[in-house]
Design an enzyme around this catalytic site. Sequence first.
Site, PDB file in Angstrom:
ATOM      1  N   GLU A  11      30.606  -2.200  83.590  1.00  0.00           N
ATOM      2  CA  GLU A  11      30.435  -1.350  82.406  1.00  0.00           C
ATOM      3  C   GLU A  11      29.413  -2.016  81.491  1.00  0.00           C
ATOM      4  O   GLU A  11      29.395  -3.249  81.379  1.00  0.00           O
ATOM      5  CB  GLU A  11      31.776  -1.177  81.683  1.00  0.00           C
ATOM      6  CG  GLU A  11      32.808  -0.455  82.555  1.00  0.00           C
ATOM      7  CD  GLU A  11      34.154  -0.216  81.875  1.00  0.00           C
ATOM      8  OE1 GLU A  11      34.311  -0.593  80.693  1.00  0.00           O
ATOM      9  OE2 GLU A  11      35.048   0.356  82.531  1.00  0.00           O
ATOM     10  N   HIS A  30      34.933   4.773  79.240  1.00  0.00           N
ATOM     11  CA  HIS A  30      36.033   3.883  78.839  1.00  0.00           C
ATOM     12  C   HIS A  30      36.527   4.204  77.417  1.00  0.00           C
ATOM     13  O   HIS A  30      36.559   3.335  76.545  1.00  0.00           O
ATOM     14  CB  HIS A  30      35.609   2.412  78.939  1.00  0.00           C
ATOM     15  CG  HIS A  30      36.778   1.470  79.066  1.00  0.00           C
ATOM     16  ND1 HIS A  30      36.708   0.298  79.787  1.00  0.00           N
ATOM     17  CD2 HIS A  30      38.046   1.510  78.567  1.00  0.00           C
ATOM     18  CE1 HIS A  30      37.880  -0.327  79.716  1.00  0.00           C
ATOM     19  NE2 HIS A  30      38.693   0.390  78.977  1.00  0.00           N
TER      20      HIS A  30
HETATM   21  N1  LIG Z   1      41.097   3.252  79.611  1.00  0.00           N
HETATM   22  C1  LIG Z   1      41.472   2.567  78.560  1.00  0.00           C
HETATM   23  O1  LIG Z   1      40.858   2.629  77.503  1.00  0.00           O
HETATM   24  C2  LIG Z   1      42.680   1.713  78.652  1.00  0.00           C
HETATM   25  C3  LIG Z   1      43.048   1.141  79.835  1.00  0.00           C
HETATM   26  N2  LIG Z   1      44.161   0.363  79.912  1.00  0.00           N
HETATM   27  C4  LIG Z   1      44.511  -0.190  81.224  1.00  0.00           C
HETATM   28  O2  LIG Z   1      45.730   0.381  81.645  1.00  0.00           O
HETATM   29  C5  LIG Z   1      46.532  -0.636  82.225  1.00  0.00           C
HETATM   30  C6  LIG Z   1      47.986  -0.252  82.096  1.00  0.00           C
HETATM   31  O3  LIG Z   1      48.344  -0.267  80.731  1.00  0.00           O
HETATM   32  P1  LIG Z   1      49.864  -0.319  80.255  1.00  0.00           P
HETATM   33  O4  LIG Z   1      50.598   0.848  80.738  1.00  0.00           O
HETATM   34  O5  LIG Z   1      49.824  -0.567  78.810  1.00  0.00           O
HETATM   35  O6  LIG Z   1      50.345  -1.615  81.016  1.00  0.00           O
HETATM   36  P2  LIG Z   1      51.831  -2.087  81.274  1.00  0.00           P
HETATM   37  O7  LIG Z   1      51.743  -3.537  81.537  1.00  0.00           O
HETATM   38  O8  LIG Z   1      52.734  -1.591  80.225  1.00  0.00           O
HETATM   39  O9  LIG Z   1      52.222  -1.345  82.646  1.00  0.00           O
HETATM   40  C7  LIG Z   1      51.641  -1.642  83.867  1.00  0.00           C
HETATM   41  C8  LIG Z   1      52.642  -1.305  84.952  1.00  0.00           C
HETATM   42  O10 LIG Z   1      52.006  -1.493  86.201  1.00  0.00           O
HETATM   43  C9  LIG Z   1      52.960  -2.068  87.088  1.00  0.00           C
HETATM   44  N3  LIG Z   1      52.271  -2.716  88.181  1.00  0.00           N
HETATM   45  C10 LIG Z   1      51.662  -3.924  88.213  1.00  0.00           C
HETATM   46  N4  LIG Z   1      51.139  -4.153  89.423  1.00  0.00           N
HETATM   47  C11 LIG Z   1      51.413  -3.070  90.177  1.00  0.00           C
HETATM   48  C12 LIG Z   1      51.139  -2.720  91.523  1.00  0.00           C
HETATM   49  N5  LIG Z   1      50.456  -3.530  92.342  1.00  0.00           N
HETATM   50  N6  LIG Z   1      51.608  -1.543  91.960  1.00  0.00           N
HETATM   51  C13 LIG Z   1      52.313  -0.695  91.161  1.00  0.00           C
HETATM   52  N7  LIG Z   1      52.599  -0.998  89.866  1.00  0.00           N
HETATM   53  C14 LIG Z   1      52.144  -2.158  89.390  1.00  0.00           C
HETATM   54  C15 LIG Z   1      53.740  -3.007  86.205  1.00  0.00           C
HETATM   55  O11 LIG Z   1      54.976  -3.351  86.783  1.00  0.00           O
HETATM   56  C16 LIG Z   1      53.875  -2.195  84.931  1.00  0.00           C
HETATM   57  O12 LIG Z   1      55.051  -1.424  84.931  1.00  0.00           O
HETATM   58  C17 LIG Z   1      46.153  -1.892  81.447  1.00  0.00           C
HETATM   59  O13 LIG Z   1      46.392  -3.045  82.193  1.00  0.00           O
HETATM   60  C18 LIG Z   1      44.689  -1.696  81.191  1.00  0.00           C
HETATM   61  O14 LIG Z   1      43.960  -2.264  82.244  1.00  0.00           O
HETATM   62  C19 LIG Z   1      44.954   0.138  78.825  1.00  0.00           C
HETATM   63  C20 LIG Z   1      44.632   0.675  77.625  1.00  0.00           C
HETATM   64  C21 LIG Z   1      43.438   1.459  77.418  1.00  0.00           C
HETATM   65  O1  LIG Z   2      39.091   0.218  73.827  1.00  0.00           O
HETATM   66  C1  LIG Z   2      38.765  -0.807  74.435  1.00  0.00           C
HETATM   67  O2  LIG Z   2      37.790  -1.474  74.183  1.00  0.00           O
HETATM   68  C2  LIG Z   2      39.587  -1.302  75.607  1.00  0.00           C
HETATM   69  C3  LIG Z   2      40.731  -0.430  75.932  1.00  0.00           C
HETATM   70  C4  LIG Z   2      41.384  -1.012  77.135  1.00  0.00           C
HETATM   71  O3  LIG Z   2      40.924  -0.829  78.229  1.00  0.00           O
HETATM   72  C5  LIG Z   2      42.567  -1.866  76.966  1.00  0.00           C
HETATM   73  O4  LIG Z   2      43.153  -1.886  75.873  1.00  0.00           O
HETATM   74  O5  LIG Z   2      42.951  -2.534  77.950  1.00  0.00           O
END
Ligand SMILES: NC(=O)C1=CN([C@@H]2O[C@H](COP(=O)(O)OP(=O)(O)OC[C@H]3O[C@@H](n4cnc5c(N)ncnc54)[C@H](O)[C@@H]3O)[C@@H](O)[C@H]2O)C=CC1
Ligand SMILES: O=C(O)CCC(=O)C(=O)O
Length: 459
Positions: free
Chosen positions: A307, A337
């Site tokens: 990115e 993103h």
């Molecule tokens: N697009 C964006 O702007 C954003 C992206 N994210 C991404 O989303 C991801 C998830 O966010 P949250 O739900 O807050 O995380 P979280 O940590 O609350 O949940 C992640 C879940 O994935 C599960 N997990 C881990 N490895 C796994 C596998 N191999 N197979 C199946 N399940 C698995 C975990 O047990 C957990 O329940 C973050 O790690 C981040 O990379 C988060 C926020 C914003």
């Molecule tokens: O908004 C951002 O810069 C990052 C969001 C995201 O991917 C995260 O919180 O993991």
Amino acid sequence: MTSAKDIRPRQDDLAFQAQYFSTSPSASFHSPSSHGSALARVIPVANAKHLKPFATEDIKVLLLENVNQAGREILQQQGYQVEFLKSSLPEDQLIEKIRDVHVIGIRSKTKLSERVLKEAKNLIVIGCFCIGTNQGIAVFNSPFSNSRSVAELVIGEIIALARQLGDRSNEMHNGTWNKVSNKCWEIRGKTLGIIGYGHIGAQLSVLAEAMGMSVIFFDVVNLMALGTARQMETLDDLMAEADFITCHVPELPETKGMIGRAQFEKMKTGSYLINASRGTVVDIPALIDAMRSGKVAGAALDVYPNEPAGNGDYFNNDLNEWAEDLRSLKNLILTPHIGGSTEEAQSAIGVEVAQALTRYVNEGATLGAVNLPEVNLRSLTLDEPNHARVVYIHQNIPGVLRKVNEVIGDHNVDKQMTDSRGDVAYLMADISDVNASVIKDLYERLESLPSRIMTRILY
Ligand SMILES: NC(=O)C1=CN([C@@H]2O[C@H](COP(=O)(O)OP(=O)(O)OC[C@H]3O[C@@H](n4cnc5c(N)ncnc54)[C@H](O)[C@@H]3O)[C@@H](O)[C@H]2O)C=CC1
Ligand SMILES: O=C(O)CCC(=O)C(=O)O
């Protein structure tokens, strides 16, 4: 009685100052607006000592990637020197900047590589206005301030894909009226497969059911299903049953390429894929083939293996070799993103992380840290002007506490707490009746212990 000012180290002793920041009262903090975080558990003490950090103006903060104004203001109000940049920095420029910095705030683009951290001689804390790392430098993030925003984006995408909204809108923008119902669907009664049932996956589960979808999920952890959602035994089971599949797993070696050719094979013909987790989770060339063959009827991608550091005309093959193939596909929503990019999320993250950084810099409390044990001591009060707080981060090996207590045990230790997490242990102790020379002596003796990772003395 000596005042707090009397025990300041000399202003011109910069190396000394870099390690010494005084305490500040809990009373001046407010719980973050977000929902039950570790910081919200902190109870303010009525007559907490109202200190401004000593040599506040020497604390340098570098905020990258357009960290939200609410967070910036909290740090500026502390009197810290705050430098704010809208984008992230390439490694060489970051190395130049980070040498002087005590606090750095980043979002998802900045890579604090080993090379960068090696040069970060004064760095005491990292604020991830999103996620984390480990170097004896505390890392704070905001674990769920943007979860709802991601979940809502995904809900929007499910409907947009089912109705081919992106394509219809593009056609109209190009002057074409193309009224079709072929392969456009309601989402009611369809099955949503959620991979990763954490903060985002769980929010999504509730929203999707409210719109009449059936929810199944796959997670490595056995979790309580919300509503009538069902946990699937295997990823393959989920791939085979869902109409819409959405990924919400963290970036880990195990999640790299977890949706690849074999998984696309398992999917129903005409199903949809959404990825707003991390770009490495989906094998994009495999997705392109699955879309070209009609196996996948539509997809939405918010994240990519590479990115750009800032906004601009970067989404091309120089960035990712298949970018132009993606751009040519129908019913594919591409977003830069923006999953967590809402005013609400950014403001909540800004406040939560900035408050955690301030509390750590001023008071040494690690509540909410990603990489250190959570340690806190009740605030020093106005009746305790000549106290100092020792913060000692050390290797978690036998015999260290005995040595540390030999150093601090010559003084009256009012309260002390220690905890460990993996290889790292964190000790905080409040010592009474100290002056500048005592503090300097304590600091030097603790620094000379072989187990030391970082020593700070706050007062
Ligand atoms: N697009 C964006 O702007 C954003 C992206 N994210 C991404 O989303 C991801 C998830 O966010 P949250 O739900 O807050 O995380 P979280 O940590 O609350 O949940 C992640 C879940 O994935 C599960 N997990 C881990 N490895 C796994 C596998 N191999 N197979 C199946 N399940 C698995 C975990 O047990 C957990 O329940 C973050 O790690 C981040 O990379 C988060 C926020 C914003
Ligand atoms: O908004 C951002 O810069 C990052 C969001 C995201 O991917 C995260 O919180 O993991």
